[in-house]
Design a protein around this motif. Structure first.
Motif: not given
Length: 401
Positions: A93-112
């Motif tokens: 619907v909005w291809p120009q607006a959507v990113w897909k981002v990792p939910a974990k850092a390389p060091d294993g931390r959860e991200l938000r």
């Protein structure tokens, strides 16, 4: 309760955002930012036929009347129900607006996600133990790996951990609290370290800490749980009580008001607002037989006497009927986007564009939503984010025409 549920409750049912208020004010007041931490607030879902309040757990897809109330009589409507609206995946619907981002850092931390530093750089918080943010990260739209940029300290005796990260130009600000003081922090997002901006003593009644926070114009503004609005320069200095802010709760600088969200019995949050710079006041319009559920700087949402859902300006103008179904009880982000069920009988969650009459499928299904994963806005109302598995969907609403 797992971290997905608590994360969503902390970010969603205790916070929201709506930008670009039409009430006059300074540039700092041109965003309706509603991103607040209220850990003890009851969770609620709004049905167009009534409100379902849940005090334990998360409820998605409850039916009208499940709370013991009698649904209003059925009515005809010129606005289609959700079942009549085709919902394609949000990235189509909005291809120009959507990113897909990792939910974990390389060091294993959860991200938000927190917010955008610029059009291509996302600021994120990371932790190993839920609720205790340990570091800030950046992620670029071009991809790659999230990169840690600054450690987030937690002083000894902390009872409220780092909260309400807010971007203001070249600074990111947040707060922590002990039993007797609130500590305001700041750091440049590209070159640490974090530093203490101010320490503000609080009374026992304010032990829950800050209930409204934001950084703008080189200052941090905050309100305490018992009321009262304060400011402090991000460069450091004395904390100053805002004269017009006594007893009020910060919504978005310079707007503060009552009631806050801590007491559902007090009425719809922020139906009364005051501009702390000009003294201008605003009381949201409500007509006999209506139920108003929530208000921002610009708009409110609720149901009419015959059960039709609506969103409109605080002054009663620009009223629009919205499709029946279940909603998060917050005004639409930017007075335009809100979260609702994909169909009248559930089926998952979608993001609905009031302006275009378009419903996008987030990919969240009922079983995931029941665990607490619901799209939420960032502080500025520019981004909507939610997590599916090990991926965050980041929707840049500014890219949607």
């Amino acid at each position: 309760m797992n971290h997905h549920v608590e994360d969503t409750l902390r970010r969603t049912l205790e916070s929201a955002a709506e930008k670009a208020p039409e009430l006059p004010g300074t540039l700092a007041g041109e965003l309706d930012i509603r991103y607040r931490r209220r850990r003890q607030r009851s969770q609620a879902l709004l049905a167009a036929a009534g409100v379902v309040v849940v005090t334990v757990g998360v409820a998605v897809g409850l039916r009208p009347g499940d709370d013991g109330t009698t649904p209003p009589a059925a009515h005809s409507s010129s606005t289609p129900s959700a079942s009549a609206i085709t919902a394609e995946p949000v990235e189509k619907v909005w291809p120009q607006a959507v990113w897909k981002v990792p939910a974990k850092a390389p060091d294993g931390r959860e991200l938000r996600p927190i917010g955008l530093i610029d059009d291509r750089t996302l600021l994120m918080e990371g932790w190993r133990e839920f609720g205790r943010t340990e570091a800030l990260y950046v992620y670029t739209k071009a991809g790659g790996r999230p990169r840690k940029i600054v450690d987030v300290p937690t002083p000894k005796g902390t009872t409220r951990y780092p909260s309400d990260f807010s971007l203001d130009g070249g600074q990111v600000a947040w707060w922590t609290a002990t039993k007797h003081a609130v500590r305001i922090w700041a750091a440049p997002p590209d070159d640490g370290p974090a530093r203490t901006v101010a320490v503000h003593k609080i009374k026992d009644a304010d032990a829950s800490g800050v209930d409204g926070f934001g950084a703008t114009g080189g200052e941090a503004a905050f309100s305490l749980s018992t009321g009262g609005v304060f400011t402090v320069p991000l460069t450091g200095g004395p904390v100053t009580a805002v004269p017009r802010g006594a007893g009020l709760h910060l919504l978005s600088w310079p707007w503060a008001g009552t009631p806050d969200r801590s007491d559902p019995m007090a009425g719809p949050p922020f139906t009364r607002l005051v501009n702390l710079e000009t003294g201008q006041s605003s009381t949201a319009v409500s007509h006999q037989g209506e139920r108003v559920y929530a208000c921002g700087v610009r708009s409110c949402m609720g149901t009419t006497a015959d059960g039709k859902g609506f969103t409109r300006g605080r002054d009663g103008s620009r009223q629009k009927e919205i499709p029946v179904g279940y909603l998060i009880p917050e005004p639409p982000v930017q007075s335009r986007f809100y979260v609702r069920n994909l169909a009248d009988n559930g089926g998952g969650l979608g993001l609905y564009d009031v302006t275009r009459g378009k419903l996008a499928d987030t990919g969240i299904r009922d079983e995931v939503a029941t665990r607490g994963e619901i799209p939420v806005p960032d502080r500025t109302g520019r981004l909507m984010t939610y997590r599916l598995g090990n991926t965050y969907y980041v929707i840049d609403l500014s890219k949607i025409p």
